[in-house]
Scaffold this active site. Structure first.
Site, short mmCIF file in Angstrom:
data_model
loop_
_atom_site.label_atom_id
_atom_site.label_comp_id
_atom_site.label_asym_id
_atom_site.label_seq_id
_atom_site.Cartn_x
_atom_site.Cartn_y
_atom_site.Cartn_z
N ASP A 1 -0.55 -0.87 6.47
CA ASP A 1 -1.10 -0.02 8.04
C ASP A 1 -2.05 -0.06 8.67
OD1 ASP A 1 -2.91 1.92 6.36
OD2 ASP A 1 -1.62 3.58 7.52
N ASP B 1 -6.42 -0.75 4.74
CA ASP B 1 -6.57 -1.35 3.53
C ASP B 1 -6.94 -3.11 4.84
OD1 ASP B 1 -4.40 -1.55 5.45
OD2 ASP B 1 -3.37 -0.88 3.77
N ASP C 1 0.98 -0.76 0.02
CA ASP C 1 -0.01 -0.17 -0.41
C ASP C 1 0.98 1.54 -0.07
OD1 ASP C 1 -2.57 0.82 0.67
OD2 ASP C 1 -2.11 2.01 2.05
N1 LIG Z 1 -10.44 13.66 2.69
C1 LIG Z 1 -10.05 14.00 1.41
N2 LIG Z 1 -9.85 15.27 0.81
C2 LIG Z 1 -9.13 14.95 -0.58
N3 LIG Z 1 -9.27 14.44 -0.81
C3 LIG Z 1 -9.53 13.27 -1.07
C4 LIG Z 1 -10.21 12.61 0.47
N4 LIG Z 1 -10.23 11.26 0.85
C5 LIG Z 1 -9.41 10.80 -0.74
N5 LIG Z 1 -9.24 12.26 -1.68
C6 LIG Z 1 -8.33 11.96 -2.63
O1 LIG Z 1 -9.63 10.62 -3.18
C7 LIG Z 1 -7.82 9.87 -3.52
C8 LIG Z 1 -7.63 8.36 -3.11
O2 LIG Z 1 -8.40 8.39 -1.84
P1 LIG Z 1 -7.57 7.16 -1.03
O3 LIG Z 1 -8.33 7.68 0.37
O4 LIG Z 1 -8.59 6.04 -1.79
O5 LIG Z 1 -6.61 6.72 -1.03
P2 LIG Z 1 -4.65 7.60 -0.63
O6 LIG Z 1 -5.00 8.19 0.30
O7 LIG Z 1 -4.50 9.18 -1.41
O8 LIG Z 1 -3.60 6.33 -0.87
P3 LIG Z 1 -3.48 4.46 -0.20
O9 LIG Z 1 -3.77 4.19 -1.18
O10 LIG Z 1 -1.80 4.61 -0.81
O11 LIG Z 1 -3.53 4.83 0.98
C9 LIG Z 1 -7.02 10.56 -2.83
O12 LIG Z 1 -5.65 10.92 -3.87
C10 LIG Z 1 -7.03 12.82 -3.35
O13 LIG Z 1 -7.15 12.43 -4.21
#
Ligand SMILES: Nc1ncnc2c1ncn2[C@@H]1O[C@H](COP(=O)(O)OP(=O)(O)OP(=O)(O)O)[C@@H](O)[C@H]1O
Ligand SMILES: [Cu+]
Length: 785
Positions: A676, A680, A477
């Site tokens: 973590d 996931d 991840d």
């Molecule tokens: N609270 C938020 N504020 C702004 N954008 C968000 C928020 N949550 C998600 N996003 C948008 O959605 C996308 C995907 O979020 P997600 O939580 O699925 O993955 P991540 O945290 O970017 O990465 P990973 O999958 O590696 O944990 C982010 O890259 C962001 O662009």
């Protein structure tokens, strides 16, 4: 005295642990366990079905008055509850097994020997040493006697030619041997008789049985030759005694076991070391007064004071003071960890220089230490599939061996060579003894799992090891695993009429309600610039896309392209700015205010310094490395390139991460997922091996097959190498265990193997298994910073 109807043990009515009445009969129990089992289904244990007059008693149910405190948890009903003996790894029925309580956990044992070894390993070792000493002295004296006898014989023969001396009947050679060997047979060999008896009662044949049978036959035959030779179907000139055969076999096996015990004692140190971490006392503040109490009696919510150099009594949260705490015993991290109010402390770790107070958040079996001990023990007691196969083979093997032994004996006898048949019989029994087979897996698991625990790597057992061996793909991840998971605000671009500060103010106000690291980064960034945040309303988080809500009367939308496209907004005007940020590995988010694109906010996360090396190490092992992220493709690609990862699966929605893993599995990959555990957990559970990283004191929550206490990606490599090394050891052990048997058996059956050599080979095979496992301790796994 009366008989416990559940386990059949003799119990004294006055000291029994529990009593019950059923169908007008009184029953007494050795333990609360037996009582509980009885209560669940009294008729099953009462000997016969409930007699007809049972209706005197309300509904024929058992009337129970018990000596057990009411708070005592009653064992769950129905079905046999099994546990593994932590010493020998045998599976025992909890209800009837011997039991010892230690550190709030119950342990079950197959025999008094195992229980004693667990409670006081040194004492058991000492008694074993004495027995070996007795057996060995016998053997040594025997050897000396033989040499002496030959010498005396030679001298005697020379003397006889001049002046014949009448031989004294009490000092024949055989008699001397008899006197020397009898204590070896019955004192040295006592444990084999008791072990054989236990096995026979359970309708099994074990190694004790084989040894006891083999040596007893040799001994009794010799006794017969010595005292009543006329009953034997053997020619006078062939009437030899085989006392020394039985004595040497017993001595060898005992010696082998003694050395095995010595090595095992050192190897099972991991759990003992963890148990030793439990501090004895704690300084608790009760009613405003600080008092010293036993560490177990600390309750959740109480304040505990910790002085410099003192052990921390239980898990908690620092409320006052500062210090550095040495957590190396649990995490393998050599640097002390700074603690300030709000930091979590783990019970069993050592406070260094400062003094502080903490509030207990977890006690007893809930603490990280207790969970870790449980995990390590369960893993050490678990057996891999491959061992279960070996066990099944043994199940057929042993009875077959007894049959072969008898056949060899009868065959030689039919050929007219009774003593040769006897020796073949004994040799077959001894060489076929499967003792090394039984310890092949447990010995390697004990060392491998223990070694992992010392480095803060918890492996959940044999199956995980087996899968780690077949591993082809490791999926990481991105956020919080390859990166620190603490992004910082980097870029602000305004497109419309709104100034940058206003853009940030609206974005941050909205994110104040979000727990997403991206949101936190934006809020931190705004605070840093001294921007006051208004309250947001109608806050909605859309997983994998972003957030929306209302701030100061403006409808604000913040997230990725998908989110804005979903709201019918065109993101084309922002594309150039987005692409620039993404090419730098930043995560850029779009902001729309009142239905119009207003600007972008970009944050960047720092990579973990050890991540690139870990990826390289895995690639070097021939493992395919994949990065999985919800972030956009360009950002993900940039980060992957920096880390040397060639395969990226980007723009995955949180709920489809598990499906992605399932897809890889469907391609025939054996997949490990490293995460973590925050968003996931389903993916971790779907993978063949879930590797939860950075669990710290939250070991209990984890679903992973491998749990890494430290937040260090390098441990992923170490864990996989350790698993593979352990699995290799198990296989080598099975080879060592089987080779002597397979080669030796036919040789022995044809009477070509001296029983003494058979005994030596057997002792050697157990020993090679144990030593081979112990070598794992020294294996260098690298990848560890
Ligand atoms: N609270 C938020 N504020 C702004 N954008 C968000 C928020 N949550 C998600 N996003 C948008 O959605 C996308 C995907 O979020 P997600 O939580 O699925 O993955 P991540 O945290 O970017 O990465 P990973 O999958 O590696 O944990 C982010 O890259 C962001 O662009
Ligand atoms: Cu054996």
């Amino acid at each position: 005295m009366s008989t416990d109807p559940v386990c059949g043990m003799q119990v004294d009515e006055r000291t029994a642990a529990g009593h019950a009445e059923f169908a007008g009969q009184h029953y007494h129990f050795c333990s609360p366990h037996c009582l509980a089992k009885f209560q669940v289904d009294p008729a099953a244990y009462a000997g016969q079905p409930a007699p007809a007059h049972a209706h005197h008693h309300a509904h024929g149910a058992a009337h129970v008055h018990t000596a057990v405190p009411a708070a005592m948890p009653v064992a769950p009903p129905a079905g046999k509850e099994m546990a593994k003996d932590p010493i020998c790894g045998m599976v025992v029925d909890k209800a009837t097994a011997l039991k010892t309580e230690r550190a709030g956990r119950s342990y079950y044992f197959c025999s008094v020997g195992c229980q004693r070894t667990f409670e006081a390993p040194e004492a058991e070792l000492k008694s074993m040493r004495t027995r070996v000493a007795i057996a060995l002295t016998g053997v040594l004296a025997l050897a000396a006697l033989r040499a002496g006898a030959f010498l005396a014989l030679a001298t005697g023969a020379t003397l006889v030619t001049w002046a014949p001396i009448p031989a004294l009947p009490w000092f024949t050679w055989g008699m001397w041997l008899f006197l020397l060997v009898t204590p070896v047979q019955f004192i040295g060999g006592w444990s084999f008789y008791t072990g054989a008896w236990t096995a026979v009662r359970a309708r099994r044949i074990n190694m004790d049985f084989l040894i006891a049978l083999g040596t007893t036959v040799a001994y009794l035959y010799s006794v017969a030759v010595l005292f009543f030779p006329e009953v034997l179907p053997v020619k006078v000139e062939e009437r030899d005694v085989y006392f020394e055969v039985s004595a040497v076999i017993i001595a060898f096996v005992l010696l082998g076991r003694y050395m095995e015990e010595l090595i095992k004692k050192r190897s099972s140190a991991a759990v003992r070391k963890l148990l030793d971490l439990k501090p004895a006392t704690a300084h608790v503040v009760r009613d405003g007064v600080e008092m010293e109490v036993p560490a177990e009696s600390v309750m959740v919510g109480e304040t505990v004071r910790v002085r410099p150099g003192e052990k921390i009594a239980t898990d908690g949260e620092v409320t006052d003071g500062r210090s550095a705490v040495d957590e190396s015993m649990l995490t393998g991290e050599s640097m002390p960890v700074d603690k300030a109010p709000g930091s979590a402390v783990i019970g069993g770790t050592l406070n260094r220089s400062g003094a502080f107070a903490f509030r207990a958040t977890k006690v007893g079996a809930d603490t990280a230490l207790a969970q870790i001990i449980k995990l390590v023990e369960d893993a050490q007691a678990s057996s891999a599939q491959i061992q279960r196969l070996a066990d099944r083979v043994t199940g057929y093997f042993v009875p077959a061996v007894v049959a072969i032994a008898v056949a060899a004996f009868l065959g030689w006898w039919a050929l007219g060579n009774f003593p040769q048949g006897l020796l073949a019989f004994i040799a077959v029994l001894i060489i076929a003894c499967p003792c090394a087979l039984g310890i092949a897996t447990p010995a390697a698991l004990m060392v491998g799992v223990g070694k992992g625990a010392e480095a803060g790597i918890l492996i959940r057992g044999g199956e995980v090891l087996e899968r780690a061996e077949a591993l082809t793909t490791v999926v990481f991840d991105k956020t919080g695993t390859l990166t620190r998971g603490e992004p910082a605000l980097t870029d602000l671009v305004a497109f419309g009429a709104l100034p940058e500060d206003e853009l940030l103010r609206l974005a941050a106000a909205l994110e104040a309600g979000s727990e997403h690291p991206l949101g936190e980064a934006i809020v931190r960034g705004a605070r840093h610039r001294g921007i006051a945040l208004p309250a947001a309303s109608d806050f909605v988080a859309i997983p994998g896309q972003g957030v929306k809500g209302e701030v100061d009367g403006h409808a604000v939308l913040l997230g990725n392209r998908r989110l804005l496209a979903g709201a019918g907004l065109d993101t084309a005007p922002a594309e150039a700015a987005l692409a620039r940020c993404e090419a730098e590995g930043k995560t850029a988010m779009l902001v729309a205010v009142d239905g119009a694109l207003a600007g972008i906010v970009a944050v960047a996360d720092t990579l973990k310094p050890e991540a690139a090396a870990a990826v390289a190490a895995l690639t070097g092992e021939g493992v395919r490395v994949v990065m999985l992220t919800g972030d956009n493709r360009r950002t993900a690609d940039t980060i992957a390139r920096t880390l040397g990862i060639s395969e990226v699966i980007a723009e995955v929605l949180p709920e489809t991460k598990a499906q992605t893993i399932a897809g890889l599995k469907a391609q025939g990959q054996c997949v490990a997922m490293v995460g973590d555990g925050v968003n996931d957990a389903p993916a971790l559970a779907t993978a063949d091996i879930g590797i939860a990283i950075g669990s710290g004191s939250d070991v209990a929550k984890e679903t992973g097959g491998i749990i890494l206490i430290r937040d260090d990606v390098g441990d992923v490599v170490t864990a996989i190498r350790l698993s593979r090394a352990t699995m290799r050891k198990i296989k080598q052990n099975l080879f060592w265990a089987f080779i002597y048997n397979t080669v030796g058996l036919p040789v022995a059956a044809f009477g070509l193997l001296n029983p003494i050599i058979a005994a030596a080979a057997m002792a050697l095979s157990s020993l090679s298994v144990v030593v081979n496992s112990a070598l794992l301790k020294r294996a260098r796994l690298g990848g560890q910073s």
